[in-house]
Design an enzyme around this catalytic site. Sequence first.
Site, short mmCIF file in Angstrom:
data_model
loop_
_atom_site.label_atom_id
_atom_site.label_comp_id
_atom_site.label_asym_id
_atom_site.label_seq_id
_atom_site.Cartn_x
_atom_site.Cartn_y
_atom_site.Cartn_z
N GLU A 363 0.83 -1.23 0.00
CA GLU A 363 0.00 0.00 0.00
C GLU A 363 0.86 1.27 0.00
OE1 GLU A 363 -3.77 -0.02 1.64
OE2 GLU A 363 -3.89 -2.20 1.81
N1 CAA Z 1 -4.80 11.12 -3.06
C1 CAA Z 1 -5.58 11.58 -4.08
N2 CAA Z 1 -5.08 11.81 -5.32
C2 CAA Z 1 -3.76 11.57 -5.51
C3 CAA Z 1 -2.91 11.10 -4.50
C4 CAA Z 1 -3.49 10.87 -3.21
N3 CAA Z 1 -2.76 10.39 -2.19
N4 CAA Z 1 -1.68 10.93 -5.01
C5 CAA Z 1 -1.72 11.31 -6.29
N5 CAA Z 1 -2.99 11.68 -6.59
C6 CAA Z 1 -3.46 12.18 -7.89
C7 CAA Z 1 -2.77 13.48 -8.26
O1 CAA Z 1 -3.45 14.60 -7.73
C8 CAA Z 1 -2.81 13.44 -9.79
O2 CAA Z 1 -4.11 13.79 -10.24
P1 CAA Z 1 -4.31 14.94 -11.37
O3 CAA Z 1 -3.40 14.59 -12.52
O4 CAA Z 1 -5.76 14.85 -11.68
O5 CAA Z 1 -3.90 16.22 -10.72
C9 CAA Z 1 -2.70 11.94 -10.09
O6 CAA Z 1 -3.07 11.25 -8.90
C10 CAA Z 1 -1.30 11.53 -10.51
O7 CAA Z 1 -0.44 11.91 -9.46
P2 CAA Z 1 1.05 12.37 -9.71
O8 CAA Z 1 1.12 13.30 -10.88
O9 CAA Z 1 1.56 12.85 -8.40
O10 CAA Z 1 1.71 10.99 -10.17
P3 CAA Z 1 3.15 10.43 -9.87
O11 CAA Z 1 3.35 9.33 -10.84
O12 CAA Z 1 4.17 11.51 -9.78
O13 CAA Z 1 3.06 9.83 -8.37
C11 CAA Z 1 2.31 8.33 -6.65
C12 CAA Z 1 1.98 9.13 -7.89
C13 CAA Z 1 1.81 9.09 -5.44
C14 CAA Z 1 3.77 8.02 -6.48
C15 CAA Z 1 1.51 7.03 -6.88
O14 CAA Z 1 1.96 6.38 -8.05
C16 CAA Z 1 1.52 6.08 -5.73
O15 CAA Z 1 0.83 6.28 -4.73
N6 CAA Z 1 2.31 4.97 -5.85
C17 CAA Z 1 2.25 3.90 -4.89
C18 CAA Z 1 1.23 2.87 -5.29
C19 CAA Z 1 0.78 2.02 -4.16
O16 CAA Z 1 0.57 2.49 -3.05
N7 CAA Z 1 0.58 0.74 -4.44
C20 CAA Z 1 0.05 -0.16 -3.46
C21 CAA Z 1 -0.57 -1.31 -4.15
S1 CAA Z 1 -2.05 -1.86 -3.39
C22 CAA Z 1 -1.61 -2.94 -2.18
O17 CAA Z 1 -0.49 -3.02 -1.77
C23 CAA Z 1 -2.77 -3.66 -1.63
C24 CAA Z 1 -2.48 -4.91 -0.91
O18 CAA Z 1 -2.52 -5.94 -1.49
C25 CAA Z 1 -2.30 -4.92 0.55
#
Ligand code: CAA
Length: 379
Positions: A363
């Site tokens: 996550e």
């Molecule tokens: N809440 C709401 N919106 C968000 C957000 C958040 N925390 N983080 C990013 N966004 C939105 C941004 O506002 C943006 O939207 P707009 O283009 O409309 O403005 C969009 O998402 C893209 O964001 P970024 O431009 O910031 O994208 P990025 O590529 O630079 O970074 C990141 C994004 C935050 C690193 C994201 O890729 C991320 O969270 N990565 C981690 C993924 C993750 O947590 N995976 C877990 C897998 S699920 C799991 O583990 C479940 C399980 O089995 C237990």
Amino acid sequence: MNFEYTEEHLAVRDAAREFAQTELLPGVIERDTHATFPHAQIKEMGALGFMGMMVDPKYNGGGMDTISYVLAMEEISKIDASASVAMSVNNSLVCWGLEKYGNEEQKEKYLKRLAKGEIIGAFCLSEPEAGSDATSQKTTAERNGNHYLLNGTKNWITNGNTASVYIIIAQTDPLKGHKGISAFIVEKDWEGFVVGKKEDKLGIRGSDTHSLMFTDVKIPVENRIGEEGFGFRLAMETLNGGRLGIAAQALGIAAGAYELALAYSKERKTFGKPICQHQAIQFKLADMATEIEAARLLVLKAAWLKDQGKEFSQASAMAKLYASKVAMDVTIEAIQVHGGYGYVKEYHVERLMRDAKITQIYEGTSEIQKIVISRGILS
Ligand code: CAA
């Protein structure tokens, strides 16, 4: 400001504690050794209302607040983090998004059964080449009349084989990048859906982690959640709440290890007295108790913000970042307090240490939490 729990919070916490002690503790070592999913226990957790705690009662949920949820997560995780990750995924990653963004038909058809724990759900974002870099989705869902054709692979999916219903994030318009990503509800028995091998893991070995393969899986248009292009936002918002569940899991793992170390330190004697009377052990207990309390306050603050309808993504990232570090630190110290006994399975703390590590990875890794936190600070 009020630091008191309500009567309801205490009742939920005590019910979760009682269930964990009586139903999860027996057999937890065997399930870890043989990587066995706790099917019977999860069924019972559904019957007790732990699988859809925050869902509106009209969809068979418990109608509880997030504070009740994190208290229950902490108690279940003290004993069995494999059971608690199944609970966390069903509550925060599956039921939440369906309730918030699903339509009435989807809620009637899927949420009502998921919230009761009658069936279990899974959340499918990660791919072989899209873990932290979640916008790089390669799985595609191509529109073809009144259905989509789903193709691709998902990795490290919790509840991967046990689930019946999967929230799947896929690219519907690759030219639009993350704005061309959509979310779908997919059922396991649809043609072209293959559950891949089960992962052989360091920790949470009772949890059921699989890769999933899709070849021309036909998804009816009515199973898309929200509009086309809404999927990435749904995934990110879902993870804001999911990270809180994992923060509570990490807190529970730490608190479980601490309670075992404290009890052991009162029983075990060296140099003519219980080891808790040696300052070397007392200082360890003091550090553990302080770190756990700080993690608990971060978890509760984030849960409270969510319950108040306030922005909580940064708070939940902080809670997960800190609580997962505390889980590692405390479980390692708990083994040290136990000495040689801590290194063998019978005393539980070595399992808790192995279970703790994943809380710094899934996550969103600790490094991703720092991105979320620093973006919040600088925005
Ligand atoms: N809440 C709401 N919106 C968000 C957000 C958040 N925390 N983080 C990013 N966004 C939105 C941004 O506002 C943006 O939207 P707009 O283009 O409309 O403005 C969009 O998402 C893209 O964001 P970024 O431009 O910031 O994208 P990025 O590529 O630079 O970074 C990141 C994004 C935050 C690193 C994201 O890729 C991320 O969270 N990565 C981690 C993924 C993750 O947590 N995976 C877990 C897998 S699920 C799991 O583990 C479940 C399980 O089995 C237990």
